[in-house]
Design an enzyme around this catalytic site. Sequence first.
Site, PDB file in Angstrom:
ATOM      1  CB  CYS A   1       1.395  -6.233   3.450  1.00 11.44           C
ATOM      2  SG  CYS A   1       3.094  -6.020   4.072  1.00 11.44           S
ATOM      3  CG  ASP A   2      -2.047  -2.816   4.313  1.00 10.39           C
ATOM      4  OD1 ASP A   2      -1.026  -3.226   4.878  1.00 10.39           O
ATOM      5  OD2 ASP A   2      -2.330  -1.622   4.246  1.00 10.39           O
ATOM      6  CE  LYS A   3      -6.257  -3.033   1.748  1.00  8.80           C
ATOM      7  NZ  LYS A   3      -4.933  -2.642   2.105  1.00  8.80           N
TER       8      LYS A   3
ATOM      9  CB  SER B   1      -2.951   4.310   5.488  1.00  9.76           C
ATOM     10  OG  SER B   1      -1.917   3.695   6.215  1.00  9.76           O
TER      11      SER B   1
ATOM     12  CB  CYS C   1       4.771  -0.067   7.983  1.00 11.52           C
ATOM     13  SG  CYS C   1       5.261   0.057   6.250  1.00 11.52           S
TER      14      CYS C   1
ATOM     15  CD  GLU D   1      -4.580   2.091   2.829  1.00 15.45           C
ATOM     16  OE1 GLU D   1      -4.869   1.112   3.522  1.00 15.45           O
ATOM     17  OE2 GLU D   1      -3.406   2.495   2.675  1.00 15.45           O
TER      18      GLU D   1
ATOM     19  CG  ASP E   1      -2.164  -0.868   0.986  1.00 11.83           C
ATOM     20  OD1 ASP E   1      -2.098  -1.763   0.127  1.00 11.83           O
ATOM     21  OD2 ASP E   1      -3.182  -0.657   1.659  1.00 11.83           O
TER      22      ASP E   1
END
Length: 554
Positions: A119-121, A468, A191, A442, A78
């Site tokens: 990570c995110d998704k 985010s 992160c 985001e 992202d």
Amino acid sequence: MLSDNMKSGLQQAPARSLLNALGLTDEEIKKPIVGIVSSYNEIVPGHMNLDKITQAVKLGVAEAGGVPIMFPAIAVCDGIAMGHVGMKYSLVTRDLIADSTEAMAIAHQFDALVMIPNCDKNVPGLLMAAARVNVPTVFVSGGPMLAGHVKGKKRSLSSMFEAVGEYTAGKISESDVCEYENKVCPTCGSCSGMYTANSMNCLTEALGMGLPGNGTIPAVYSERLKLAKRAGYAVIDMLKKNIRPRDIMTKDAILNALTVDMALGCSTNSMLHLPAIAHEIGFDFDISFANPISEKTPNFCHLAPAGPTYMEDLNEAGGVYAVIKQLLDLGLINPNCMTVTGKTIGEAVANAVNRDPEVIRPIDNPYSKTGGLAVLKGNLAPDGSVVKRSAVVPEMLKHEGPARVFDSEEDAIAAILGGKIVDGDVVVIRYEGPKGGPGMREMLNPTSAIAGMGLGSTVALITDGRFSGASRGASIGHVSPEAAVGGPIALVKEGDMIEIDINNYSINLKVSDEELAKRKAEWQPREPKVTTGYLARYAKMVTSGNRGAVLEIQ
């Protein structure tokens, strides 16, 4: 074994010949076949160590008596996709990941799965797939990166984004920006703050789908490799006991996860992903569930960007299990939900200890008596909107100001960095929702620009897009219905007064019902921004943010 469907009996001799082509021995073919779903790639910093995690998982599976076979899952970074057309492709990959993993797992009749996201998704997409496939499954992520150090202070990616705004405002030099650029992301891993990746990895523990430490052990620690081996052992144990994802990811487990979310102060994106995961088990998750849970759940953690602590600090303080133990002691967790450990969540956290009351506030001294997230409703968001309340400064919990209206993220950023946004304004960014974006981008660039320009305690931002986990301030996203379908956010005009009251869960446009009805009658749908490819198909099938942006079967 499920894999007998593809490897046993005379009729499956052709399939066995292909397994022979893989180099599998007759002895291996008779054992349980475990799919190792690895998100390893060379573009996402959170994934660059997943090859090592994958090898450790495979060793664990093999030692425990299974045959590990790896196949890939995609992932988008992202941070790298932020601020350009690439961000339209971030959320939409969640469904690609779920769909492709479902296809691979069922086509090859794996007996069990180990999911290796970071990570995110990637995490929610694989949780969705786990619920669909419903064979014994364990999650082990790649782990968070260590915090960076700039001028004697711990820093993270959100600091980098805000540094751009600080430079534009003349607060720091170009060399300062360069120093941030080279130091805020010092290792591989997701992160280092409580952003979406780490939020979802922590919530795998709360859901019961990850082993203790999955959300917090840093990517560069050898303990992460040990955890990966234990995940391999655990999935074979689950297979023997026939413990499956739908035995673990129940309605009560999802409400447990939402409670932990409130205590940790997780990303607002969890309010997209928990409904989507719930959808896969047939639980109609209403985002309004958040408010009654938030009312009774203390917020124990202020991890970056809400505060000065990072994932490495949470790990040393006792991790997610220490937070769950405090919630359990308050009677806020259902202790009977099953976990991949073979124990209930109550049994699993029984010996957890809070080792640092500065990182995890104790029960009698929380940051606040209410949880990290809030769902706001009103005539501007009849179906709801989401804010990370724990990252809002006290003076912005209630705010009224004039709307500054933008029909794209790019236009808003230009105005913010151009000094056109002033104290008291309410920035409205619309036509960036699931359908309108498409892809619900985001908004870390505009929120960071607002913070960097010194407006974080005086300016609010409202959008039908999302934020985010690195965003902070009065940033209110997921406004539903979105502008693209004629939601009230599409009817806002420049200068309209908007009233926000986060503690009372309200967000209202101070315009009469008659005027809103007149504007609605005059509103016309816009031509789609994208008319070909995956995004066009996604836009036609996706639901609104308040429903988790899940895809509807047409």
